[in-house]
Design an enzyme around this catalytic site. Structure first.
Site, PDB file in Angstrom:
ATOM      1  N   ARG A 128     -39.733 -31.442  23.544  1.00  0.00           N
ATOM      2  CA  ARG A 128     -41.190 -31.452  23.625  1.00  0.00           C
ATOM      3  C   ARG A 128     -41.689 -32.729  22.961  1.00  0.00           C
ATOM      4  O   ARG A 128     -41.353 -32.985  21.801  1.00  0.00           O
ATOM      5  CB  ARG A 128     -41.718 -30.216  22.885  1.00  0.00           C
ATOM      6  CG  ARG A 128     -43.216 -30.019  22.908  1.00  0.00           C
ATOM      7  CD  ARG A 128     -43.549 -28.672  22.229  1.00  0.00           C
ATOM      8  NE  ARG A 128     -44.943 -28.292  22.422  1.00  0.00           N
ATOM      9  CZ  ARG A 128     -45.899 -28.537  21.527  1.00  0.00           C
ATOM     10  NH1 ARG A 128     -45.622 -29.138  20.389  1.00  0.00           N
ATOM     11  NH2 ARG A 128     -47.138 -28.162  21.788  1.00  0.00           N
ATOM     12  N   SER A 186     -46.092 -21.479  30.313  1.00  0.00           N
ATOM     13  CA  SER A 186     -46.812 -20.883  29.188  1.00  0.00           C
ATOM     14  C   SER A 186     -47.949 -20.029  29.720  1.00  0.00           C
ATOM     15  O   SER A 186     -48.744 -20.488  30.545  1.00  0.00           O
ATOM     16  CB  SER A 186     -47.433 -21.973  28.302  1.00  0.00           C
ATOM     17  OG  SER A 186     -46.428 -22.670  27.628  1.00  0.00           O
ATOM     18  N   LYS A 206     -49.021 -26.368  16.572  1.00  0.00           N
ATOM     19  CA  LYS A 206     -49.856 -26.636  17.748  1.00  0.00           C
ATOM     20  C   LYS A 206     -51.298 -26.320  17.368  1.00  0.00           C
ATOM     21  O   LYS A 206     -51.667 -25.153  17.165  1.00  0.00           O
ATOM     22  CB  LYS A 206     -49.381 -25.754  18.910  1.00  0.00           C
ATOM     23  CG  LYS A 206     -50.119 -25.984  20.223  1.00  0.00           C
ATOM     24  CD  LYS A 206     -49.441 -25.176  21.335  1.00  0.00           C
ATOM     25  CE  LYS A 206     -50.332 -24.880  22.514  1.00  0.00           C
ATOM     26  NZ  LYS A 206     -50.541 -25.990  23.419  1.00  0.00           N
TER      27      LYS A 206
END
Ligand code: TZP
Ligand code: MG
Length: 387
Positions: A219, A285, A314
């Site tokens: 990521r 997601s 996040k």
């Protein structure tokens, strides 16, 4: 009686003989029916007659006869242009080659059949489950063990939804065999190498793999570096793990899968993504059950759901949804659910209780003094909880 009715009746007679184990009679009737259909019948009649003959030749162990009948029927079905009929024939054609130990010959037929069935909204659920099972079998024979594991898993879920206990058992046994051989289905700890948390992605990857993590995501919100993807993929491939790339679809094609957010799906036509990814893993997601159902329709392999608990990783993750929030999605979808967000050794039990198949972890591993030890501890806890 019209020629069509006459041919349909003979096909039925042949099938009756077949059910009564009078295979030679069934074959004779079928050969005659094909001859009649060639002269009097429509293209569809001939396809049906050939398909029946192929089935009976297979029963008799006459592979070359079965293959000849299916080859002609398949060619005619392409001209006829009805997808479900074509898929049905391709599947039988491929299955005949597979049973005759010719997996490389079977491969294009079985894959095309599955592709057609997946794209067909009205596809019969049992036909689709069978199509998935056949490609799982094919992948295993070809040595594509990860793909086989994923497809056995999917087939098992599909048979379970249809309450077909035998299919569930068969696929479960195949999965266990692959698990015993060290191949991973989507289960357990899902490690994420996040560029914002780790400056040394390859070192963190080594720690994850040393600990036994078998599914890793790369990521990098500031931009996925294709060189890092290539380097990571060389390592995961050599060590028998899967690499999934977040956001960047082009880079994901150099690895084993792609993880998309809802915004990534909006940027493209979701219907084309499955085809682009081929047999790679496709994760999405999802915040709510409705998004998970849409992901299923787009051909996703798993859904990521969270944040399970508060996370500092996040910023826009939203409020924690906890065990109940994860379970709501688990209950709504047939896909494996990957829970994410603030997961650590202290709250892993709730993730397991929620029915999630995997727990995705960033900081509890990457920020630990000893990331490999932290990952090993999470795996041991998960294994104990999932028992
Ligand atoms: N999506 C929802 S929460 C989250 C992502 C990417 C961050 C998870 O990171 P951590 O450090 O495991 O809480
Ligand atoms: Mg994204």
């Amino acid at each position: 009686m019209t020629p069509h009715e006459r041919i349909a009746e003979r096909i039925e007679n042949a099938m009756r003989a077949r059910r009564a184990h009078r295979s030679q009679d069934a074959r004779e009737i079928s050969v005659e029916t094909v001859a009649t259909a060639r002269v009097e019948g429509s293209r569809r009649d001939l396809i049906a007659a050939l398909s029946g003959l192929g089935r009976i030749e297979r029963d008799l162990g006459n592979d070359s006869g079965a293959i000849a009948a299916y080859a002609e029927a398949t060619a005619l079905a392409r001209v006829e242009g009805e997808p479900s009929l074509l898929a049905h024939l391709l599947r039988n054609f491929g299955a005949t080659h597979l049973a005759a130990e010719r997996p490389t010959v079977a491969e294009p037929y079985l894959r095309e059949a599955l592709e057609i069935d997946r794209a067909d909204e009205g596809c019969d659920a049992l036909e689709l489950a069978n199509a998935v099972r056949l490609v799982a079998e094919l992948s295993e024979r070809l040595g594509n063990r990860y793909e086989a594991a994923r497809l056995w898993y999917e087939a098992r879920v599909r048979y379970a939804a249809l309450a077909i206990a035998e299919g569930v058992r068969e696929c479960g046994a195949r999965l266990e065999g692959l698990e015993a051989a060290g191949v991973v289905p989507l289960r357990g700890i899902y490690g994420i190498v996040d560029r914002a948390v780790s400056n040394e992605p390859l070192a963190l990857l080594d720690s994850l793999l040393d600990a036994g993590v078998r599914v890793v995501q790369y990521r990098a919100k500031a931009g996925v570096d294709p060189r890092v993807v290539r380097a990571m993929h060389a390592v995961t491939r050599a060590r028998g793990a899967l690499l999934i790339v977040n956001d960047d679809l082009a880079c994901a094609l150099e690895a084993d899968g792609w993880h998309a957010g809802q915004e990534d799906l909006m940027e493209r036509d979701p219907a084309t993504i499955r085809a682009t990814l081929g047999s790679r893993i496709f994760g999405v997601s999802c915040g709510v059950p409705g998004e998970a159902l849409a992901a299923e329709r787009f051909g996703a392999d798993y859904v990521g759901v969270g944040p399970y608990a508060a996370t500092g990783t996040k910023a826009d993750a939203g409020a924690a949804i906890g065990e109940a929030g994860i379970r709501a999605v688990v209950d709504a979808t047939r896909l494996p659910v990957v829970a994410i967000g603030g997961i650590n050794a202290g709250n892993l039990a709730g993730v397991a209780r929620s029915g999630a198949s995997m727990a995705a972890v960033i900081s509890a591993i990457a920020r630990a003094a000893d990331p490999a030890a932290a990952a090993r501890d999470l795996i041991a806890r998960w294994d104990a909880l999932a028992r």
